[in-house]
Design a protein around this motif. Structure first.
Motif, PDB file in Angstrom:
ATOM      1  N   ASN A 182       2.125   3.872  -5.246  1.00 13.57           N
ATOM      2  CA  ASN A 182       1.054   4.226  -6.184  1.00 13.57           C
ATOM      3  C   ASN A 182       1.571   4.030  -7.601  1.00 13.57           C
ATOM      4  O   ASN A 182       2.547   4.669  -8.010  1.00 13.57           O
ATOM      5  CB  ASN A 182       0.623   5.687  -5.998  1.00 13.57           C
ATOM      6  N   PHE A 197       0.808   4.224 -11.650  1.00 16.52           N
ATOM      7  CA  PHE A 197      -0.047   4.829 -12.659  1.00 16.52           C
ATOM      8  C   PHE A 197       0.311   4.248 -14.025  1.00 16.52           C
ATOM      9  O   PHE A 197       1.470   4.290 -14.438  1.00 16.52           O
ATOM     10  CB  PHE A 197       0.129   6.349 -12.683  1.00 16.52           C
ATOM     11  N   GLN A 212       5.818   6.991  -5.970  1.00 13.61           N
ATOM     12  CA  GLN A 212       4.981   7.031  -7.172  1.00 13.61           C
ATOM     13  C   GLN A 212       5.726   6.377  -8.331  1.00 13.61           C
ATOM     14  O   GLN A 212       6.869   6.719  -8.628  1.00 13.61           O
ATOM     15  CB  GLN A 212       4.636   8.470  -7.548  1.00 13.61           C
ATOM     16  N   THR A 234       0.813  -1.220   0.000  1.00 15.08           N
ATOM     17  CA  THR A 234       0.000   0.000   0.000  1.00 15.08           C
ATOM     18  C   THR A 234       0.848   1.273   0.000  1.00 15.08           C
ATOM     19  O   THR A 234       0.316   2.360  -0.158  1.00 15.08           O
ATOM     20  CB  THR A 234      -0.934   0.010   1.227  1.00 15.08           C
TER      21      THR A 234
END
Length: 256
Positions: free
Chosen positions: A124, A126, A145, A121
């Motif tokens: 992130n 993308f 990220q 968790t």
């Protein structure tokens, strides 16, 4: 005539496989510099390995030149990169299979949980399915990220065609002079459109000794290493490739 065609194809095949074999041997006969201990594979152990490497790529590209793609193995590569601290990842297959495959995203999430447990968790990820016309990446990037772009042949040479058209229009409306257009101008334009830096390292999977259209402008200074397949790739083999990358000294045309 048929005999000579077959002969030439056979010679080409032998030369190609010979070149790839030399490349693979150059990587895998090197002394193993990382930890020899058998450890559980998790975020802590992978991150520790990153500290033992000479350098890490900021942007790594994966070229899949095989017909049979494994989303599970590709997802594993992404999670390894993420855990090592590599922030930008490009996945290229000529036909755009990965762009159209929604299963890849599911496998990435599954592999995150499987390999990282509760640490999954923290990151992130993308996925960007278009080279142009994508949403601008977050300017204030979080250290956790990870941006992954899915590329196909249309994003390679076609991106240069698109760029040439853009500059032609700009010259036509006197926004640019022809003398204003230089390699650095094109670099800036492509970086602004994609928000990805040029790849430092490309790992090519398959027996084809070609990039098959992968980002031709952006790979001018990129190191390219090869493996016969991405399927069932193990962590140690992946680390050996990164070790080989770290040992490369880029001279950029300079002499000692």
């Amino acid at each position: 005539m048929l005999f000579y065609d077959v002969l030439l194809q056979s010679i080409h095949l032998v030369v190609t496989w010979g070149t790839l074999l030399v490349s693979w041997m150059a990587i895998f006969v090197k002394p193993w510099k990382l930890s020899q201990k058998t450890r559980p594979l998790n975020l802590s152990s992978i991150y520790s390995d990153s500290k033992l490497l000479q350098k890490l790529p900021i942007h790594i590209g994966f070229l899949f030149l095989e017909d049979d793609l494994s989303c599970t193995d590709i997802a594993t590569l992404i999670v390894w990169c993420m855990s090592l601290g590599i922030s930008y990842i490009s996945l290229y297959d000529r036909k755009g299979i990965l762009k159209r495959n929604a299963f890849l995203e599911t496998e990435i999430v599954r592999k995150q949980k499987e390999l990282l447990g509760k640490d999954a968790t923290r990151f992130n990820i993308f996925l960007h399915r278009h080279f142009f016309n994508r949403e601008k990446l977050v300017v204030e990037r979080n250290i956790n990220q990870i941006d992954v772009q899915l590329l196909s042949e249309e994003d390679g040479r076609q991106s240069l065609v698109h760029t040439a058209r853009q500059f032609s229009r700009a010259v036509a409306v006197k926004q640019y002079k022809i003398s204003d257009i230089s390699p650095s101008t094109i670099d800036t334009f492509l970086l602004d459109k994609s928000s990805f830096p040029d790849p430092d390292l490309v790992l090519r999977f398959g027996a084809v000794d070609s990039l098959l259209g992968f980002l031709p402008w952006q790979v001018r200074l990129t190191e390219i290493l090869s493996l016969p397949t991405h399927r069932n790739i193990d962590y140690k083999s992946f680390l050996r490739l990164l070790q080989a990358f770290g040992d490369i000294k880029q001279r950029f045309g300079k002499k000692d």
